[in-house]
Design a protein around this motif. Structure first.
Motif, PDB file in Angstrom:
ATOM      1  N   GLU A  46      -1.413  -1.990   4.675  1.00 38.41           N
ATOM      2  CA  GLU A  46      -2.525  -1.129   5.183  1.00 38.41           C
ATOM      3  C   GLU A  46      -2.344   0.060   4.877  1.00 38.41           C
ATOM      4  OE1 GLU A  46      -5.140  -3.023   6.650  1.00 38.41           O
ATOM      5  OE2 GLU A  46      -4.076  -4.783   6.420  1.00 38.41           O
ATOM      6  N   ASP A  47      -3.371   0.957   5.208  1.00 39.39           N
ATOM      7  CA  ASP A  47      -3.075   2.400   5.113  1.00 39.39           C
ATOM      8  C   ASP A  47      -2.213   2.982   5.935  1.00 39.39           C
ATOM      9  OD1 ASP A  47      -5.402   2.498   3.242  1.00 39.39           O
ATOM     10  OD2 ASP A  47      -6.908   3.327   4.450  1.00 39.39           O
ATOM     11  N   GLY A  84       4.249  -1.021   3.851  1.00 40.13           N
ATOM     12  CA  GLY A  84       3.098  -1.276   4.576  1.00 40.13           C
ATOM     13  C   GLY A  84       2.016  -1.934   3.620  1.00 40.13           C
ATOM     14  N   ASP A  89      -0.406   5.096   8.494  1.00 41.03           N
ATOM     15  CA  ASP A  89      -0.645   5.803   9.570  1.00 41.03           C
ATOM     16  C   ASP A  89       0.289   7.073   9.826  1.00 41.03           C
ATOM     17  OD1 ASP A  89      -2.038   6.219  12.491  1.00 41.03           O
ATOM     18  OD2 ASP A  89      -0.290   5.411  12.897  1.00 41.03           O
ATOM     19  N   ARG A 120       0.803  -1.187   0.110  1.00 42.25           N
ATOM     20  CA  ARG A 120      -0.138   0.034  -0.015  1.00 42.25           C
ATOM     21  C   ARG A 120       1.044   1.394   0.148  1.00 42.25           C
ATOM     22  NH1 ARG A 120      -3.867   3.669  -0.817  1.00 42.25           N
ATOM     23  NH2 ARG A 120      -5.052   4.209   0.864  1.00 42.25           N
TER      24      ARG A 120
END
Length: 127
Positions: free
Chosen positions: A102-103, A100, A105, A86
């Motif tokens: 996932e979104d 990563g 952070d 991602r």
């Protein structure tokens, strides 16, 4: 009027930047996916600039949004990130620092960036 037209034409003829052109100037965060990342929120702007972070968001292989002021060679940036990822974070030295699936952070990214030797040096110089 003619002067403005000249400047506009010159800016379009500018050679698109590649990741190597940003080495020692910016940390690079490349994000891909359909949903716009929260990292582009105005409230994060100062912290992102402080960390010399250039953000690039791609969706379906096309640059959708960036805070970097110059034109880029999109293919060269996309070549740094794998399809299953991602996001990818590239350090000032041009090396891959984190990825990563996932979104991204911002708190996590901040910790990664702030632990980098160059960032610690920047912070010590700035007091």
């Amino acid at each position: 009027m003619i002067w403005m037209l000249f400047l506009l034409l010159v800016s379009f003829q500018e050679t698109p930047q590649k990741p190597k052109d940003l080495v020692w100037k910016y940390r690079i965060l490349i994000i891909q996916g359909r949903n716009e990342p929260k990292l582009f929120e105005e409230t994060l702007k100062a912290e992102i600039e402080e960390r010399k972070l250039a953000l690039f968001w791609f969706s379906e292989g096309k640059l959708e949004k960036t805070i970097y002021p110059k034109r880029i060679d999109e293919a060269s940036f996309l070549s740094l990130i794998e399809k299953k990822e991602r996001w990818i974070l590239i350090g000032l030295d041009g090396g891959k620092k984190a990825v990563g699936v996932e979104d991204p952070d911002f708190e996590t990214l901040k910790k990664i960036i702030d632990s980098m030797p160059m960032r610690r040096l920047e912070r010590s110089r700035n007091g």
